[in-house]
Design an enzyme around this catalytic site. Sequence first.
Site, short mmCIF file in Angstrom:
data_model
loop_
_atom_site.label_atom_id
_atom_site.label_comp_id
_atom_site.label_asym_id
_atom_site.label_seq_id
_atom_site.Cartn_x
_atom_site.Cartn_y
_atom_site.Cartn_z
N GLY A 238 0.78 -1.24 0.00
CA GLY A 238 0.00 0.00 0.00
C GLY A 238 0.81 1.28 0.00
CG HIS A 239 4.59 1.84 2.34
ND1 HIS A 239 5.81 2.47 2.27
CD2 HIS A 239 4.84 0.52 2.38
CE1 HIS A 239 6.76 1.54 2.28
NE2 HIS A 239 6.20 0.35 2.34
CB CYS B 195 14.78 -1.80 3.48
SG CYS B 195 13.13 -1.46 2.90
C1 LIG Z 1 10.95 -4.03 -4.29
C2 LIG Z 1 10.46 -3.99 -2.88
N1 LIG Z 1 9.99 -5.11 -2.31
C3 LIG Z 1 9.54 -5.14 -1.05
C4 LIG Z 1 9.57 -4.01 -0.27
C5 LIG Z 1 9.06 -4.09 1.14
O1 LIG Z 1 7.73 -3.65 1.22
P1 LIG Z 1 7.09 -3.21 2.62
O2 LIG Z 1 7.76 -1.93 3.00
O3 LIG Z 1 5.63 -3.03 2.33
O4 LIG Z 1 7.33 -4.32 3.58
C6 LIG Z 1 10.07 -2.81 -0.79
C7 LIG Z 1 10.17 -1.60 0.06
O5 LIG Z 1 11.17 -0.89 0.06
C8 LIG Z 1 10.52 -2.80 -2.14
O6 LIG Z 1 11.00 -1.68 -2.71
#
Ligand SMILES: Cc1ncc(COP(=O)(O)O)c(C=O)c1O
Length: 398
Positions: free
Chosen positions: A204-205, A333
């Site tokens: 969603g975000h 992340c």
């Molecule tokens: C390609 C990709 N997959 C997965 C994620 C993780 O998603 P979420 O933040 O909803 O856990 C991200 C977030 O940075 C992403 O860019």
Amino acid sequence: MSVYLDHAATTPIIREAAEAMTAQLTRVGNASSLHASGRDARRVVEESRETIARALGCRPGEVVFTSGGTESDNLAIKGVFWSRRAEDPRRVRILSTSIEHHAVLDPLHWLADEGAKVELVDVDGQGRLDVAAFRAALESDPDSVALVTVMWANNEVGTVQPVAEVVELAHAHGIPVHTDAVQALGQLPVSFAESGVDAMTVTGHKIGGPYGVGALVVRRELQPTALLHGGGQERDIRSGTIDPPAIAGFARACEIAVERQPELATRLVTLRDALVTGVRREVPDALYNGDPGSGLDHRLPGNAHLAFPGCEGDSLLMLLDARGIECSTGSACDAGVPQPSHVLLAMGAAEELARSSLRFSLGHTSTEADVDALVEAIAPVVERARNAALTSRPAGGA
Ligand SMILES: Cc1ncc(COP(=O)(O)O)c(C=O)c1O
């Protein structure tokens, strides 16, 4: 007001999604309860599921709500690996790429300790999967492959992956394909049915919806083994009390993101290309990482990824931040972990170049003024970062 150039990390919630969400926040009713309030909550969830299915080109029964991209990736990878291996113990291999997000790479590494044979296929210098190498890995022993997971578009350098070719090769051997479409949705046309994939992660975000909600779209034939056990919600694949406010906000964001995608993509390509041209005019030795093609089959329209030789990406980021300009050195992340990006290293970049890169990512609130502000700030910031890097080097050091 800051100049926000980090939409790939998270993008502001759109008004319609916030309204859809807040309308549910004060209502009571567990969507699994049988009384009238419970049935009302269930109706919100099922209507949201239908909205998402229409937007993503799948059936409502294929949408499994989760807490977001990380959970959906974990569920797809561990769940499908376990169920396919349970059907046939020879299926111990998982094929993927060396540029996946950590939400894919880390479950893969974890499964490797559990007996999976994980093969991360190389990418080329632009960050695109080497299809010939993928074919060779697959065809060396297709019966041993439990699943394939290849992202739709890379979150750092924005390179669009050859998912259609991967699906064709894998399906010739009856092997299911998962794709992480977290970055693609809302920026590129995304249809689950047309893509041919068997499972797809969305969140969603990244599309103007709330945090903490997403979905794994997964074909009904492919029953992944559950990671969460409990009340048996979501086809028994994902237990946990369902979150109607978050789901309502996510559904509205999804609907609008897909509806506005063509117009947004056109606008972002123009802005992004102006950003890249402007930055390179101000800093002529800046290098454009990833696929230089502007088209939507090449690169995410909102992504600009540049290396500034002689600078530390972290210093650049902090100097820009001090001027109110927010960007990223890679995937958010990874923030705080002082390591060169695994994506740039996989693309063959030297460690020093990988450390000198910044990602500027545009989204639905981006304007020409944002681009102008960056272009104006970049040359003095790069000069300061270069000087800082020179003075912090040990004497005589390379
Ligand atoms: C390609 C990709 N997959 C997965 C994620 C993780 O998603 P979420 O933040 O909803 O856990 C991200 C977030 O940075 C992403 O860019």
